[in-house]
Design a protein around this motif. Structure first.
Motif, PDB file in Angstrom:
ATOM      1  N   PRO A   1      27.053  47.867  11.174  1.00 41.25           N
ATOM      2  CA  PRO A   1      25.886  48.695  10.553  1.00 41.25           C
ATOM      3  C   PRO A   1      24.810  48.099  11.198  1.00 41.25           C
ATOM      4  CG  PRO A   1      27.313  47.614   8.832  1.00 41.25           C
ATOM      5  CD  PRO A   1      27.743  47.218  10.173  1.00 41.25           C
ATOM      6  N   LYS A   2      24.548  47.189  12.010  1.00 41.73           N
ATOM      7  CA  LYS A   2      23.383  46.700  12.506  1.00 41.73           C
ATOM      8  C   LYS A   2      23.184  47.391  14.039  1.00 41.73           C
ATOM      9  CE  LYS A   2      22.139  42.670  10.027  1.00 41.73           C
ATOM     10  NZ  LYS A   2      21.701  41.118  10.181  1.00 41.73           N
ATOM     11  N   GLY A   3      24.111  48.229  14.444  1.00 44.78           N
ATOM     12  CA  GLY A   3      24.127  48.639  15.827  1.00 44.78           C
ATOM     13  C   GLY A   3      25.401  48.051  16.659  1.00 44.78           C
ATOM     14  N   PRO A   4      25.612  48.871  17.605  1.00 48.16           N
ATOM     15  CA  PRO A   4      26.844  48.428  18.673  1.00 48.16           C
ATOM     16  C   PRO A   4      26.608  47.273  19.300  1.00 48.16           C
ATOM     17  CG  PRO A   4      25.913  50.668  19.030  1.00 48.16           C
ATOM     18  CD  PRO A   4      24.901  50.220  18.045  1.00 48.16           C
ATOM     19  N   ARG A   5      27.525  46.324  19.497  1.00 49.31           N
ATOM     20  CA  ARG A   5      27.282  45.218  20.273  1.00 49.31           C
ATOM     21  C   ARG A   5      28.633  45.117  21.260  1.00 49.31           C
ATOM     22  NH1 ARG A   5      26.993  40.942  15.001  1.00 49.31           N
ATOM     23  NH2 ARG A   5      24.823  41.428  14.277  1.00 49.31           N
ATOM     24  N   MET A   6      28.280  44.529  22.416  1.00 50.18           N
ATOM     25  CA  MET A   6      29.482  44.260  23.671  1.00 50.18           C
ATOM     26  C   MET A   6      29.427  42.786  23.598  1.00 50.18           C
ATOM     27  SD  MET A   6      30.897  46.303  25.469  1.00 50.18           S
ATOM     28  CE  MET A   6      29.630  47.839  25.995  1.00 50.18           C
ATOM     29  N   TYR A   7      30.825  42.320  23.651  1.00 55.09           N
ATOM     30  CA  TYR A   7      31.033  40.721  23.245  1.00 55.09           C
ATOM     31  C   TYR A   7      31.456  40.373  24.591  1.00 55.09           C
ATOM     32  CZ  TYR A   7      30.995  40.543  18.450  1.00 55.09           C
ATOM     33  OH  TYR A   7      30.457  40.493  16.949  1.00 55.09           O
ATOM     34  N   SER A   8      31.684  38.886  24.675  1.00 53.10           N
ATOM     35  CA  SER A   8      31.815  38.194  25.976  1.00 53.10           C
ATOM     36  C   SER A   8      32.931  37.484  25.460  1.00 53.10           C
ATOM     37  CB  SER A   8      30.805  37.130  26.196  1.00 53.10           C
ATOM     38  OG  SER A   8      30.353  36.245  25.276  1.00 53.10           O
ATOM     39  N   HIS A   9      32.947  36.098  25.897  1.00 54.80           N
ATOM     40  CA  HIS A   9      34.365  35.499  26.119  1.00 54.80           C
ATOM     41  C   HIS A   9      34.800  34.798  24.922  1.00 54.80           C
ATOM     42  CE1 HIS A   9      34.422  34.341  30.475  1.00 54.80           C
ATOM     43  NE2 HIS A   9      34.297  35.524  30.344  1.00 54.80           N
ATOM     44  N   ARG A  10      34.209  35.106  23.585  1.00 49.83           N
ATOM     45  CA  ARG A  10      34.441  34.596  22.488  1.00 49.83           C
ATOM     46  C   ARG A  10      34.631  35.758  21.445  1.00 49.83           C
ATOM     47  NH1 ARG A  10      32.327  29.620  19.926  1.00 49.83           N
ATOM     48  NH2 ARG A  10      32.197  29.882  17.832  1.00 49.83           N
ATOM     49  N   ASN A  11      35.278  35.384  20.148  1.00 49.18           N
ATOM     50  CA  ASN A  11      35.769  36.476  19.063  1.00 49.18           C
ATOM     51  C   ASN A  11      36.522  37.496  19.698  1.00 49.18           C
ATOM     52  OD1 ASN A  11      32.922  35.015  18.221  1.00 49.18           O
ATOM     53  ND2 ASN A  11      34.130  35.843  16.386  1.00 49.18           N
ATOM     54  N   PHE A  12      35.926  38.845  19.689  1.00 43.65           N
ATOM     55  CA  PHE A  12      36.618  40.001  19.811  1.00 43.65           C
ATOM     56  C   PHE A  12      36.957  40.005  21.657  1.00 43.65           C
ATOM     57  CE2 PHE A  12      34.116  41.299  16.264  1.00 43.65           C
ATOM     58  CZ  PHE A  12      35.110  41.827  15.638  1.00 43.65           C
ATOM     59  N   GLY A  13      36.265  39.147  22.533  1.00 47.88           N
ATOM     60  CA  GLY A  13      36.720  39.172  23.803  1.00 47.88           C
ATOM     61  C   GLY A  13      37.613  37.944  24.187  1.00 47.88           C
ATOM     62  N   HIS A  14      37.838  37.132  23.403  1.00 47.77           N
ATOM     63  CA  HIS A  14      38.640  35.869  23.731  1.00 47.77           C
ATOM     64  C   HIS A  14      39.736  36.272  24.659  1.00 47.77           C
ATOM     65  CE1 HIS A  14      40.171  32.002  23.415  1.00 47.77           C
ATOM     66  NE2 HIS A  14      41.343  32.595  23.284  1.00 47.77           N
TER      67      HIS A  14
END
Length: 255
Positions: free
Chosen positions: A129-142
């Motif tokens: 809801p706050k906008g698109p995000r691109m992830y790094s080596h943590r969470n979704f990117g792990h």
């Protein structure tokens, strides 16, 4: 749970093999604390574990129910969390055993990726809801970057320079169409619902801002379930690793 202890109650996201009583706590620290004390009194815990960003609220509302120990969330990664909790509950050997098994699983997955796919770059994003995000080596990117050791987009790699794995930089906002440094062979996006999936796919097909991303132009977009991937914990990253490998190789049940 990875250490062989099923909590008497927990704040639950995603899917767990044994479901303790679910506590309806706010997901983010800034959200109001509406959970009554009675839920904690009912389960009569000996110990309460909490992330540091929820510690003040926990102390205020249930500090007299049981001792509260805070786990620093951003200062270490998922493996650091595991070691810290293992030390608290006297299960250090269980943590070591799990990490050994996990590393063997990761090594098999990397080998399969190398054999079947080769070297690819992957961009991992979420639509919030706050906008698109691109992830790094943590969470979704792990699992993409640390487990499978796939390359991240250039802007993500630049942000990660000099930082410890899984610590120091988690995500950056992005705007569809403004892809400079966020290009990748594959784009993975976490979504909340089937309705959101249909809407996003329709938009990608018609919106030139989305269509300008190389992965969208080449039909290499994968949508993943936000609820399954938001959990950053040992049990979950094993499941996410299986899903990522199957998704990227188009071959199910490789591990």
């Amino acid at each position: 749970m990875t250490l062989g202890i099923t909590p008497c109650a927990a704040q639950i996201q995603g899917h767990l093999p044994h479901m303790p009583k679910s506590l309806a706590l706010p997901f983010h620290a800034y959200e109001p604390w509406e959970q009554g004390r009675q839920a904690f009194l009912d389960v009569n815990p000996e110990l309460i574990l909490t992330k540091d960003n929820a510690a003040a609220k926990a102390m205020e509302h249930i500090g007299d129910v049981a001792p509260i120990i805070t786990i620093p969330w951003n200062q270490t990664d998922v493996f650091g969390h595991l070691h810290q909790i293992a030390s608290i509950v006297d299960r250090t050997q269980a943590a070591t055993d799990w990490l050994d098994r996990h590393e063997r699983k990761v090594e098999r997955a990397r080998k399969k990726m190398k054999e079947l796919v080769g070297d690819i770059t992957v961009a991992v994003g979420t639509l919030t809801p706050k906008g698109p995000r691109m992830y790094s080596h943590r969470n979704f990117g792990h699992v993409f970057y640390r487990s499978l050791q796939l390359a991240a987009p250039q802007r993500i790699q630049t942000e990660l320079a000099g930082k410890s794995p899984g610590v120091g930089f988690n995500w950056l906002p992005f705007t569809p169409g403004e892809w400079d440094g966020l290009e990748a062979d594959v784009l993975v996006l976490a979504i909340n619902s089937m309705h959101e999936k249909a809407t996003l796919l329709k938009e990608m097909a018609s919106n030139p801002l989305w269509n300008s991303h190389p992965a969208v132009k080449n039909g290499r977009v994968h949508l993943i379930d936000w609820n399954s991937w938001v959990v950053y914990a040992p049990y979950s990253i094993n499941i996410q690793l299986n899903e990522a490998l199957s998704m990227l190789t188009n071959k199910p049940s490789l591990l």
